[in-house]
Design an enzyme around this catalytic site. Structure first.
Site, PDB file in Angstrom:
ATOM      1  N   TYR A   1      51.330  25.496  43.755  1.00 46.35           N
ATOM      2  CA  TYR A   1      50.222  25.366  42.699  1.00 46.35           C
ATOM      3  C   TYR A   1      49.852  23.685  42.648  1.00 46.35           C
ATOM      4  CZ  TYR A   1      46.710  25.960  38.847  1.00 46.35           C
ATOM      5  OH  TYR A   1      45.810  26.053  38.170  1.00 46.35           O
TER       6      TYR A   1
ATOM      7  N   SER B   1      43.596  20.992  38.137  1.00 47.86           N
ATOM      8  CA  SER B   1      44.560  21.265  37.175  1.00 47.86           C
ATOM      9  C   SER B   1      45.293  20.201  36.682  1.00 47.86           C
ATOM     10  CB  SER B   1      45.282  22.220  37.631  1.00 47.86           C
ATOM     11  OG  SER B   1      46.346  22.524  36.779  1.00 47.86           O
TER      12      SER B   1
HETATM   13  P1  NAI Z   1      40.104  33.832  36.710  1.00 48.84           P
HETATM   14  O1  NAI Z   1      41.329  34.675  37.580  1.00 48.84           O
HETATM   15  O2  NAI Z   1      39.806  34.211  35.345  1.00 48.84           O
HETATM   16  O3  NAI Z   1      39.167  33.226  37.879  1.00 48.84           O
HETATM   17  C1  NAI Z   1      39.306  32.833  39.093  1.00 48.84           C
HETATM   18  C2  NAI Z   1      38.499  33.664  39.989  1.00 48.84           C
HETATM   19  O4  NAI Z   1      38.761  33.642  41.425  1.00 48.84           O
HETATM   20  C3  NAI Z   1      38.489  35.380  39.888  1.00 48.84           C
HETATM   21  O5  NAI Z   1      37.546  36.006  39.443  1.00 48.84           O
HETATM   22  C4  NAI Z   1      39.298  35.817  41.175  1.00 48.84           C
HETATM   23  O6  NAI Z   1      38.930  37.153  41.706  1.00 48.84           O
HETATM   24  C5  NAI Z   1      38.616  34.495  42.239  1.00 48.84           C
HETATM   25  N1  NAI Z   1      39.231  34.431  43.573  1.00 48.84           N
HETATM   26  C6  NAI Z   1      40.583  34.445  43.847  1.00 48.84           C
HETATM   27  N2  NAI Z   1      40.749  34.362  45.067  1.00 48.84           N
HETATM   28  C7  NAI Z   1      39.847  34.504  45.607  1.00 48.84           C
HETATM   29  C8  NAI Z   1      39.308  34.268  46.995  1.00 48.84           C
HETATM   30  N3  NAI Z   1      40.382  34.425  48.180  1.00 48.84           N
HETATM   31  N4  NAI Z   1      38.010  34.358  47.384  1.00 48.84           N
HETATM   32  C9  NAI Z   1      36.968  34.262  46.453  1.00 48.84           C
HETATM   33  N5  NAI Z   1      37.408  34.299  44.737  1.00 48.84           N
HETATM   34  C10 NAI Z   1      38.649  34.626  44.603  1.00 48.84           C
HETATM   35  O7  NAI Z   1      40.824  32.200  36.475  1.00 48.84           O
HETATM   36  P2  NAI Z   1      40.615  30.845  35.737  1.00 48.84           P
HETATM   37  O8  NAI Z   1      41.523  30.305  35.077  1.00 48.84           O
HETATM   38  O9  NAI Z   1      38.968  30.749  35.465  1.00 48.84           O
HETATM   39  O10 NAI Z   1      40.830  29.906  37.321  1.00 48.84           O
HETATM   40  C11 NAI Z   1      39.445  28.916  37.478  1.00 48.84           C
HETATM   41  C12 NAI Z   1      40.243  27.864  38.263  1.00 48.84           C
HETATM   42  O11 NAI Z   1      40.912  27.070  37.015  1.00 48.84           O
HETATM   43  C13 NAI Z   1      41.386  27.799  39.228  1.00 48.84           C
HETATM   44  O12 NAI Z   1      41.183  26.821  40.225  1.00 48.84           O
HETATM   45  C14 NAI Z   1      42.671  27.472  38.232  1.00 48.84           C
HETATM   46  O13 NAI Z   1      43.625  26.996  39.262  1.00 48.84           O
HETATM   47  C15 NAI Z   1      42.137  26.511  37.483  1.00 48.84           C
HETATM   48  N6  NAI Z   1      42.870  26.322  36.401  1.00 48.84           N
HETATM   49  C16 NAI Z   1      42.994  27.408  35.353  1.00 48.84           C
HETATM   50  C17 NAI Z   1      44.092  27.386  34.154  1.00 48.84           C
HETATM   51  C18 NAI Z   1      44.320  28.354  33.148  1.00 48.84           C
HETATM   52  O14 NAI Z   1      44.899  27.942  32.446  1.00 48.84           O
HETATM   53  N7  NAI Z   1      43.760  29.441  33.535  1.00 48.84           N
HETATM   54  C19 NAI Z   1      44.698  25.779  33.877  1.00 48.84           C
HETATM   55  C20 NAI Z   1      44.303  24.781  35.021  1.00 48.84           C
HETATM   56  C21 NAI Z   1      43.301  25.011  36.070  1.00 48.84           C
END
Ligand code: NAI
Length: 336
Positions: A166, A153
């Protein structure tokens, strides 16, 4: 790695948001896709969608903080595809916000558990398998020994008052990626860490996956704070576009992907701030910048860079506040 067709691919957090975007993009290029996630329902939906797009996809439910489950998932995927991943993308992540001084052990354990230790687990489980399966051990550079992508991030570059767990997790993940980038060169395995800003994803609802034994939080959260986050993330970058930036960095062997900071001005400002922290003159510049930012925020329509929340997400509440009963936290930072 230039050619993704037929590549065995393993994506954590692949049932949603950025991970699902990667599954669609690389799967669309002919990669064999495994998505792993903690939410079975989301996996079923995502696999059905991927299959409807003609993508060869396997879904496995697991909690990536659990090493036995992670190893079992790696074994299952390896058996299914006939080898360990050639493209490993570690995308799963969670967040929740509140004043640093309100943080509990459980706030740190949950966020660092998923965002940092989950990635460490992926490295320890997969790197030996990838080296053994795909790489030359005589020191020669194998040009396509595989690739590891990690989603970090922009929060990795700065610590803000309401995102301590975070930003700690993401800063650590960046250095982890750079260490492995260096270490895996002789094996021809590339490493790329991607640092996005806002993504159109479901991360606003991440607290729904917070495990029962780590529920104790110092941060105030509610349907309203989730609605506010959902409204903000709805304005974020499309996950397939984001995956395209990752693809570009993988193809070109770049260790860092900055999809929201193409001219690197944000990263430069963050690094400059850290350098300024080390001198009296520098701190004057830091304070001046803080005054400028405070003024800018005051003059922003709706008091937020994201404008008014979209009513379609329901009633909103401010996020990033401490729970009301924490008697050491300044009143202005607490939910009233
Ligand atoms: P999202 O919530 O849509 O997808 C993340 C997925 O990870 C979810 O499906 C969730 O069920 C899964 N997950 C959570 N805990 C877990 C565990 N213990 N074991 C297995 N799976 C697990 O969120 P997003 O935004 O697509 O996140 C993806 C990455 O992007 C993350 O690392 C987040 O920190 C990063 N990120 C997101 C930003 C945003 O604005 N959404 C900005 C910068 C980075």
């Amino acid at each position: 790695m230039k050619d993704f067709a037929g590549k065995i691919t393993f994506i954590t957090g692949g049932a949603s948001g950025a991970g699902l975007g990667q599954a669609k993009l690389f799967g669309g290029l002919g990669a064999k896709i495994t998505i792993v996630d903690i939410r079975q329902e989301a996996i079923d939906k995502a696999v059905a969608e991927l299959k409807s797009l003609g993508i060869d996809a396997l879904g496995i439910q697991m909690d990536l903080t659990n090493r036995e489950q992670y190893t079992a998932a790696a074994d299952k995927a390896e058996k299914h595809w006939g080898g360990p991943p050639q493209l490993l993308i570690q995308t799963a992540g969670v967040n929740t916000f509140g004043p640093a001084e309100a943080s509990t052990f459980e706030d740190y354990d949950w966020i660092l558990g998923v965002n940092l230790h989950g990635v460490i687990n992926g490295m320890v489980i997969f790197v030996p398998r990838m080296i053994k399966a795909y790489n030359i051990h005589n020191g020669a550079i194998n040009k396509d020994g595989g690739h590891i992508g990690i989603v970090s991030s922009m929060g990795a570059f700065d610590g803000f008052s309401t995102d301590a767990p975070y930003s700690v997790s993401k800063a650590a993940v960046n250095n982890l990626a750079f260490s492995y980038y260096d270490a895996l060169k002789p094996y021809g395995i590339g490493v790329t860490v991607q640092c996005p800003a806002n993504i159109n994803s479901n991360i606003g609802e991440a607290i729904k996956t917070r495990p029962a034994h780590l529920q104790n939080s110092g941060y105030y959260t509610s349907e309203g704070t989730m609605n506010m986050l959902k409204s903000i993330h709805a304005q974020g970058m499309d996950p397939i576009e984001l995956a395209g930036h990752l693809k570009y960095s993988i193809e070109n062997g770049l260790p860092l992907s900055l999809p929201h900071d193409p001219d690197t001005s944000f990263v430069r400002r963050s690094l400059e701030k850290v350098i300024n922290f080390a001198s009296v003159e520098g701190m004057e510049r830091v304070r001046e910048e803080e005054r400028r930012m405070a003024e800018m925020m005051k003059n922003m329509p709706e008091g937020s860079p994201f404008g008014a929340p979209d009513p379609k997400f329901g009633p909103v509440e401010v996020f990033g506040q401490a729970k009301a009963d924490l008697d050491w936290v300044d009143d202005s930072k607490k939910k009233h």
